[in-house]
Enzyme design. Sequence first.
Site, short mmCIF file in Angstrom:
data_model
loop_
_atom_site.label_atom_id
_atom_site.label_comp_id
_atom_site.label_asym_id
_atom_site.label_seq_id
_atom_site.Cartn_x
_atom_site.Cartn_y
_atom_site.Cartn_z
N ARG A 179 30.65 21.85 12.38
CA ARG A 179 31.32 23.06 12.92
C ARG A 179 32.50 23.50 12.07
O ARG A 179 33.44 24.10 12.58
CB ARG A 179 31.80 22.88 14.36
CG ARG A 179 30.78 22.55 15.44
CD ARG A 179 29.77 23.64 15.62
NE ARG A 179 28.62 23.37 14.78
CZ ARG A 179 27.63 22.52 15.07
NH1 ARG A 179 27.64 21.91 16.21
NH2 ARG A 179 26.63 22.32 14.26
N CYS A 227 28.81 25.36 23.48
CA CYS A 227 29.62 24.17 23.78
C CYS A 227 31.10 24.52 23.75
O CYS A 227 31.58 25.16 22.82
CB CYS A 227 29.34 23.07 22.74
SG CYS A 227 27.74 22.31 23.02
N GLU A 300 35.87 24.00 20.77
CA GLU A 300 34.98 24.61 19.76
C GLU A 300 35.02 26.13 19.89
O GLU A 300 34.94 26.85 18.90
CB GLU A 300 33.54 24.10 19.96
CG GLU A 300 32.57 24.67 18.94
CD GLU A 300 31.19 24.03 19.01
OE1 GLU A 300 31.10 22.81 19.29
OE2 GLU A 300 30.20 24.74 18.78
C1 LIG Z 1 24.10 30.17 25.00
C2 LIG Z 1 24.78 29.74 23.72
C3 LIG Z 1 24.28 28.68 22.99
C4 LIG Z 1 24.91 28.26 21.82
N1 LIG Z 1 24.41 27.21 21.12
C5 LIG Z 1 24.98 26.83 19.96
C6 LIG Z 1 24.47 25.74 19.19
O1 LIG Z 1 23.46 25.13 19.54
N2 LIG Z 1 25.11 25.39 18.05
C7 LIG Z 1 26.23 26.06 17.60
O2 LIG Z 1 26.78 25.71 16.55
N3 LIG Z 1 26.73 27.10 18.31
C8 LIG Z 1 26.14 27.50 19.46
N4 LIG Z 1 26.67 28.53 20.18
C9 LIG Z 1 27.86 29.23 19.68
C10 LIG Z 1 27.54 30.43 18.79
O3 LIG Z 1 26.21 30.82 18.98
C11 LIG Z 1 27.77 30.15 17.31
O4 LIG Z 1 29.07 29.67 17.04
C12 LIG Z 1 27.56 31.44 16.51
O5 LIG Z 1 27.42 31.14 15.18
C13 LIG Z 1 28.67 32.44 16.66
O6 LIG Z 1 28.32 33.60 15.92
P1 LIG Z 1 28.93 35.02 16.33
O7 LIG Z 1 28.46 36.01 15.34
O8 LIG Z 1 28.62 35.31 17.73
O9 LIG Z 1 30.49 34.75 16.12
P2 LIG Z 1 31.69 35.22 17.06
O10 LIG Z 1 31.61 34.49 18.34
O11 LIG Z 1 31.76 36.68 17.12
O12 LIG Z 1 32.93 34.67 16.21
C14 LIG Z 1 33.12 33.30 16.03
C15 LIG Z 1 34.13 33.09 14.90
O13 LIG Z 1 33.55 33.54 13.68
C16 LIG Z 1 34.39 34.53 13.10
N5 LIG Z 1 33.54 35.51 12.43
C17 LIG Z 1 32.58 36.30 12.97
N6 LIG Z 1 32.02 37.07 12.02
C18 LIG Z 1 32.66 36.77 10.86
C19 LIG Z 1 32.56 37.26 9.52
N7 LIG Z 1 31.69 38.20 9.16
N8 LIG Z 1 33.40 36.73 8.59
C20 LIG Z 1 34.29 35.76 8.91
N9 LIG Z 1 34.45 35.27 10.16
C21 LIG Z 1 33.63 35.78 11.12
C22 LIG Z 1 35.18 35.13 14.24
O14 LIG Z 1 36.38 35.73 13.78
C23 LIG Z 1 35.43 33.90 15.09
O15 LIG Z 1 36.50 33.15 14.55
C24 LIG Z 1 26.05 28.96 21.36
C25 LIG Z 1 26.53 30.07 22.08
C26 LIG Z 1 25.90 30.46 23.25
C27 LIG Z 1 26.44 31.65 24.00
#
Ligand SMILES: Cc1cc2nc3c(=O)[nH]c(=O)nc-3n(C[C@H](O)[C@H](O)[C@H](O)COP(=O)(O)OP(=O)(O)OC[C@H]3O[C@@H](n4cnc5c(N)ncnc54)[C@H](O)[C@@H]3O)c2cc1C
Length: 305
Positions: A179, A227, A300
């Site tokens: 992570r 998580c 996280e």
């Molecule tokens: C139901 C569910 C299940 C999940 N299961 C998992 C899993 O199995 N494993 C796991 O690792 N995660 C899991 N997650 C968490 C999530 O899916 C991941 O962390 C995902 O990668 C977040 O991506 P996002 O685009 O939604 O980021 P966001 O939530 O929008 O942002 C997360 C972080 O990334 C930064 N960010 C976003 N875009 C950029 C960019 N272009 N450049 C730089 N920084 C950026 C944001 O500023 C923030 O700090 C889960 C979430 C949910 C809701």
Amino acid sequence: MPDTKFQTDPGLLDDLSVRVEPDAPIGSKTWYRCGGSAAMLAHPSNTAQLSAVVERCNDKGVPVYVMGGGANLLVADEGVDGVVVRLDDDNFKQVRIEGRKLTAGPGVDLFSLVTATCKAGLDGLVHIAGIPGTVGGAVRMNAGGAFGDIGEAVSRVQLMSAEGQVYYRDRDDLSFEYRKTNIVAPFILDVEFEMDETDPDELNKRMKEIFFFKKNTQPMGDKSAGCSFKNPPPDVAEPAGKLIDKAGLKGKAVGKASVSDVHANFIVAEPGCTANDVITLMQEVADEVEHQFGVRLEREVVVWP
Ligand SMILES: Cc1cc2nc3c(=O)[nH]c(=O)nc-3n(C[C@H](O)[C@H](O)[C@H](O)COP(=O)(O)OP(=O)(O)OC[C@H]3O[C@@H](n4cnc5c(N)ncnc54)[C@H](O)[C@@H]3O)c2cc1C
């Protein structure tokens, strides 16, 4: 200046031809569907516009944030006093395949990404099947699970500095751990993945298996950010979900937030939940786990501001 809850100058980006929403509800755009608004939500339509926004915020000392799919994000109820950028223009959602290399824009959603690799018979990202979000957010978080993480396949990234400069970093300069990554640039732009060629049918089969494994072990239909806590290193303690479960916290609630009965590391929100409910419950869970097992869980989920 009009009376507003935010200090950010509403005219900050007026001369930049960038689409801007003032006092924009962003909490409702996260997977949690709770939390406040941003003083400004900017939707640059290309890298030059993004650079202009970033440079302006840097010059004026205005905090700038980037939101992906909001799947790992919780926005405080009082909102975010600054500029939140969303890379949701089609220009940021392009996928290009050349041989074993696939380049994806930061706004590409992970479901389309994984599906595209399976269809093309490219093996390297199928293990993140079922994880919601976008390429930018997933690389920032090094999203992954029991089968591997996204960083394993990254060969090159295009980044933007806090001053709006675009530059690249290659695999040799990148590190991806549980992570986390050593990328410090505030903006992740195009990401190149290098993969192995394989049979598309075999990949599709694996994608479905991984997807169903996730669906059967995690509350994917509930509102959450995945998580809540990182797992402690294996030599220190058991996974966070196990500790929370053993502490007897499944079902514990604050307001409309509760610890999931399906997976104890998920804090899920019911309609009417506030960000404060979630934050308070996270604190209480971490306190109780520390009290019982002497391990302080690290969050996280990213909480803004
Ligand atoms: C139901 C569910 C299940 C999940 N299961 C998992 C899993 O199995 N494993 C796991 O690792 N995660 C899991 N997650 C968490 C999530 O899916 C991941 O962390 C995902 O990668 C977040 O991506 P996002 O685009 O939604 O980021 P966001 O939530 O929008 O942002 C997360 C972080 O990334 C930064 N960010 C976003 N875009 C950029 C960019 N272009 N450049 C730089 N920084 C950026 C944001 O500023 C923030 O700090 C889960 C979430 C949910 C809701």
